[in-house]
Design a protein around this motif. Structure first.
Motif, short mmCIF file in Angstrom:
data_model
loop_
_atom_site.label_atom_id
_atom_site.label_comp_id
_atom_site.label_asym_id
_atom_site.label_seq_id
_atom_site.Cartn_x
_atom_site.Cartn_y
_atom_site.Cartn_z
N LEU A 2 0.81 -0.76 0.28
CA LEU A 2 -0.07 -0.34 0.11
C LEU A 2 0.54 1.17 -0.16
CD1 LEU A 2 -2.93 -1.20 2.30
CD2 LEU A 2 -2.90 -0.62 0.03
N LEU A 3 2.03 1.33 0.59
CA LEU A 3 2.34 2.65 0.58
C LEU A 3 3.46 2.89 -0.37
CD1 LEU A 3 4.08 2.04 4.76
CD2 LEU A 3 2.45 3.11 3.39
N GLU A 4 3.48 1.31 -1.64
CA GLU A 4 4.05 1.88 -2.39
C GLU A 4 3.39 2.21 -3.40
OE1 GLU A 4 7.16 -0.59 -5.72
OE2 GLU A 4 6.54 -2.16 -3.76
N GLU A 5 2.42 2.25 -3.14
CA GLU A 5 1.63 2.27 -4.36
C GLU A 5 0.70 3.78 -4.32
OE1 GLU A 5 -1.55 -0.19 -4.88
OE2 GLU A 5 -3.11 0.34 -3.60
N GLN A 6 1.15 4.30 -3.09
CA GLN A 6 0.54 5.52 -2.25
C GLN A 6 1.89 6.12 -2.37
OE1 GLN A 6 -2.71 3.66 0.73
NE2 GLN A 6 -2.35 5.42 1.08
N HIS A 7 2.98 6.06 -2.84
CA HIS A 7 4.36 6.95 -2.79
C HIS A 7 4.69 6.89 -1.17
CE1 HIS A 7 4.45 7.00 -7.57
NE2 HIS A 7 3.08 7.02 -6.54
N GLY A 8 4.71 6.16 -0.31
CA GLY A 8 5.09 6.64 1.10
C GLY A 8 3.98 7.85 1.95
N LEU A 9 3.23 7.55 1.03
CA LEU A 9 1.44 9.15 2.27
C LEU A 9 0.43 8.45 2.44
CD1 LEU A 9 2.26 12.24 -0.16
CD2 LEU A 9 2.92 11.55 1.21
N CYS A 10 -0.14 8.63 3.17
CA CYS A 10 -1.83 9.29 4.02
C CYS A 10 -2.50 9.06 3.01
CB CYS A 10 -1.97 9.30 5.08
SG CYS A 10 -3.47 9.24 5.55
N ALA A 11 -4.01 8.03 2.57
CA ALA A 11 -4.45 8.24 1.40
C ALA A 11 -5.67 9.20 1.79
CB ALA A 11 -5.15 6.79 1.17
N TYR A 12 -5.73 10.06 3.03
CA TYR A 12 -6.88 10.80 3.51
C TYR A 12 -5.61 11.76 3.65
CZ TYR A 12 -9.87 7.03 4.57
OH TYR A 12 -10.91 6.26 4.83
N CYS A 13 -4.49 12.80 3.80
CA CYS A 13 -4.18 13.41 4.32
C CYS A 13 -3.20 14.20 3.91
CB CYS A 13 -4.54 13.38 5.85
SG CYS A 13 -2.58 12.75 6.63
N MET A 14 -2.34 13.08 2.89
CA MET A 14 -0.72 13.00 2.06
C MET A 14 0.30 13.45 3.03
SD MET A 14 -2.46 15.04 -0.83
CE MET A 14 -2.46 17.13 0.01
N LYS A 15 -0.17 13.57 4.21
CA LYS A 15 1.72 13.58 5.21
C LYS A 15 1.77 12.00 5.06
CE LYS A 15 2.07 14.99 9.19
NZ LYS A 15 2.71 16.13 9.36
N ARG A 16 3.28 11.80 5.11
CA ARG A 16 4.01 11.15 5.35
C ARG A 16 3.73 9.94 6.52
NH1 ARG A 16 6.53 9.95 1.26
NH2 ARG A 16 7.97 12.05 1.59
N LEU A 17 3.57 8.83 5.91
CA LEU A 17 3.68 7.70 6.63
C LEU A 17 4.74 6.65 6.92
CD1 LEU A 17 -0.16 5.89 5.08
CD2 LEU A 17 0.52 7.21 7.11
N LYS A 18 5.24 6.08 8.22
CA LYS A 18 5.43 5.22 8.88
C LYS A 18 5.38 3.80 8.22
CE LYS A 18 7.83 7.97 12.44
NZ LYS A 18 7.85 8.46 14.15
N ASP A 19 6.55 3.03 7.69
CA ASP A 19 5.97 1.41 7.64
C ASP A 19 6.00 0.47 8.58
OD1 ASP A 19 5.26 -1.22 6.31
OD2 ASP A 19 6.85 -0.52 5.10
N ASP A 20 4.99 0.72 9.91
CA ASP A 20 4.84 -0.26 11.18
C ASP A 20 3.03 0.11 11.64
OD1 ASP A 20 4.67 2.27 12.16
OD2 ASP A 20 6.64 3.03 12.77
N GLY A 21 3.24 -1.02 12.31
CA GLY A 21 1.77 -0.96 12.40
C GLY A 21 1.61 -0.06 13.83
N ARG A 22 2.69 1.08 14.16
CA ARG A 22 2.16 1.69 15.53
C ARG A 22 1.66 3.03 15.19
NH1 ARG A 22 5.18 3.46 18.31
NH2 ARG A 22 6.81 3.37 17.51
N HIS A 23 2.10 3.70 13.23
CA HIS A 23 1.29 4.36 13.06
C HIS A 23 0.81 4.56 11.83
CE1 HIS A 23 4.57 6.43 16.00
NE2 HIS A 23 5.73 5.69 15.46
#
Length: 257
Positions: A54-75
């Motif tokens: 998911l992060l790869e196809e979303q270019h590392g951004l949240c699908a809703y707000c476009m903030k940078r996402l961390k590849d972990d289950g906590r964030h």
């Protein structure tokens, strides 16, 4: 928000889904039993594999707000666009999933502090949105004010009811504009400072245009190359949708002049 071009289901996930659907426990689950669907279905999938795809196809951004996402289950949360309780089969469908941030719910509060949550932090699990980042037509109607507020333009075939519904989802369910006054002006930003981030991105886009103009490179063809670089980046800039909105709008105006 940005249009997300959905990719194929990861091979390991396909194998796991096939195995789950052959399990007696899965076959016994009734439609609408979200707890059983989660425990005997979705939770048996390899979340790391799904999140990475998911992060790869979303270019590392949240699908809703476009903030940078961390590849972990906590964030980072794996969101079901159609909730588990609404469709048993969709709960295991990769095309129904998106990676989203926790919207400030993972930010530690000091005593007496309050915060405006957004994205997964504000959206109820069983809430189904009509607003979809997988709809190119819909994402083309997402716009931004200079002060950083996001809104749905809804031109052409969109009815007043559809437009009002999507605006409600943006402001009340996802809380992408923070807390607003009755006149629509911003009262309080989100805990993740979305409005400020989009405002800064808008200013950055204007500076890009100014620099291009100063170098006599502010042409439709040059803007096209800048836009393509932003869209093709493996990891897009935070709030890339704001940059693309401003640059694409300028390009259209130049072409229509």
């Amino acid at each position: 928000m940005l249009w997300i071009q959905k990719r194929n289901t990861p091979p390991q996930m396909r194998r796991e889904v096939a195995r789950i659907k052959n399990m007696p426990e899965w076959k016994r689950i009734s439609e609408g039993d979200s707890r059983a669907i989660r425990e005997n279905g979705f939770d048996l999938l390899s979340k790391d594999i799904i999140r990475e795809a998911l992060l790869e196809e979303q270019h590392g951004l949240c699908a809703y707000c476009m903030k940078r996402l961390k590849d972990d289950g906590r964030h980072t949360t794996i969101e079901h666009l159609i909730p588990l309780s609404r469709d048993k089969e969709k709960s295991l469908d990769y095309r129904n999933m998106a990676a989203v941030c926790k919207g400030g719910a993972d930010v530690e509060l000091q005593e007496g502090e309050s915060r405006v949550l957004c994205c997964d932090g504000s959206k109820e699990d069983e809430e189904e949105l009509s607003l979809s980042p997988y709809s190119h037509k819909m994402m083309d109607e997402i716009c931004y004010h200079k002060d950083g507020r996001i809104y749905f333009r809804g031109r052409g075939e969109w009815t007043k009811e559809q437009k009002n519904r999507i605006e409600m989802e943006i402001n009340q369910i996802l809380c992408l504009n923070g807390r607003l006054y009755e006149d629509g002006s911003m009262r309080e930003d989100t805990a993740t400072m979305l409005v400020k981030g989009r405002k800064d991105a808008y200013k950055n886009a204007e500076k890009i245009l100014e620099r291009l103009a100063a170098k006599n490179k502010l042409t439709s063809s040059h803007l096209e190359s800048v836009i393509k670089r932003l869209e093709d980046a493996q990891e897009r800039q935070e709030f890339a949708g704001v940059l693309l909105f401003v640059l694409k709008r300028k390009k259209r105006r130049m072409e229509n002049a």
